[in-house]
Write an enzyme that holds these catalytic residues in place. Structure first.
Site, short mmCIF file in Angstrom:
data_model
loop_
_atom_site.label_atom_id
_atom_site.label_comp_id
_atom_site.label_asym_id
_atom_site.label_seq_id
_atom_site.Cartn_x
_atom_site.Cartn_y
_atom_site.Cartn_z
N ARG A 37 0.82 -1.22 0.00
CA ARG A 37 0.00 0.00 0.00
C ARG A 37 0.85 1.27 0.00
NH1 ARG A 37 -3.43 3.08 4.19
NH2 ARG A 37 -5.30 3.73 3.05
N ILE A 63 -7.29 7.72 -0.98
CA ILE A 63 -7.18 6.26 -0.96
C ILE A 63 -8.01 5.81 0.24
CG2 ILE A 63 -5.01 6.36 0.39
CD1 ILE A 63 -4.13 3.78 -1.00
N SER A 64 -8.96 4.91 0.01
CA SER A 64 -9.86 4.49 1.10
C SER A 64 -9.08 3.81 2.22
CB SER A 64 -10.92 3.51 0.57
OG SER A 64 -11.80 4.16 -0.29
N GLN A 65 -9.65 3.86 3.42
CA GLN A 65 -8.98 3.16 4.53
C GLN A 65 -9.04 1.65 4.25
OE1 GLN A 65 -12.13 4.25 7.71
NE2 GLN A 65 -11.08 2.49 8.56
N PRO A 66 -8.03 0.91 4.66
CA PRO A 66 -7.97 -0.53 4.37
C PRO A 66 -9.21 -1.30 4.81
CG PRO A 66 -5.83 0.22 5.10
CD PRO A 66 -6.76 1.39 5.26
#
Length: 213
Positions: A37, A63-66
């Site tokens: 990431r 970027i979205s949170q995991p």
């Protein structure tokens, strides 16, 4: 920038954290463990890449949170060679997860800056979507339909009819619906006209934009 043993250790910790938050799909957790990431982030955020947080990636996008990536991926129930349409490529991280899960990924990005950047980045990291399109996600990709599943990675005020029509019977659409706060919504196509809808609580996404091209 390299991928090191330290990064691998941080990914393992992140996957464990996601498991503790309720992610159960082993394939999704394995994908999180594999994908670097930190290589999808701007250099100023690299040290924080394996925190369960969203970060800016330019062009007003994130970027979205995991956890969100894993949650949406789990809802899709991806199997090898599934045709998956992704609306909102962004950094390409979610794309990489889908490719790692064995999907044939068709992905659409409408921010030209991100489209150019991510279309260069993904192949250098070994992630090759089937098709990467600069276009309007609201209208989907009719010429490649039908899809086994469709994932929308931005907040949509409504569920676009075009996306529903591009699902196979039995296909799954995962979309965050709402304005300021979105409700994660799963629609499963039962037949030509009927969809089964399930809602999964509140999430926050940047808005899905249309007609900007």
């Amino acid at each position: 920038m390299k991928d090191t043993n330290k990064h691998q250790g941080l990914r393992n910790q992140l996957a464990k954290q996601l498991q503790e938050k309720g992610i159960t799909d082993k394939n999704v957790l394995d994908a999180i463990k594999k994908i670097p990431r930190h290589l999808f982030l701007n250099s100023s955020f690299v040290d924080f890449a394996y925190q369960d947080k969203a970060f800016p990636i330019g062009a007003g996008q994130t970027i979205s949170q995991p956890y969100t990536v894993a949650f949406q991926s789990e809802l899709l129930q991806v199997e090898k060679d599934h045709k998956v349409l992704e609306i909102g490529t962004g950094s390409g991280y979610q794309t990489a997860v889908l490719v790692t899960l064995g999907a044939k990924v068709f992905t659409i990005e409408r921010q030209n800056e991100l489209f150019k950047k991510t279309s260069r980045l993904l192949p250098t990291l070994g992630y090759r979507p089937k098709l990467f399109v600069f276009g309007d996600g609201y209208i989907g990709l009719e010429k490649e339909a039908p899809f086994d599943s469709i994932i929308v990675t931005a907040g949509a005020p409504i569920i676009p009819q075009a996306l529903l029509s591009q699902l196979k019977i039995g296909g799954r659409l995962v979309i965050p619906v709402g304005d300021d706060i979105q409700i994660m919504t799963l629609l499963v196509r039962k037949n030509e006209t009927q969809f089964e809808k399930t809602e999964f609580g509140d999430f926050r996404f940047v808005p899905l934009l249309e007609n900007k091209n």
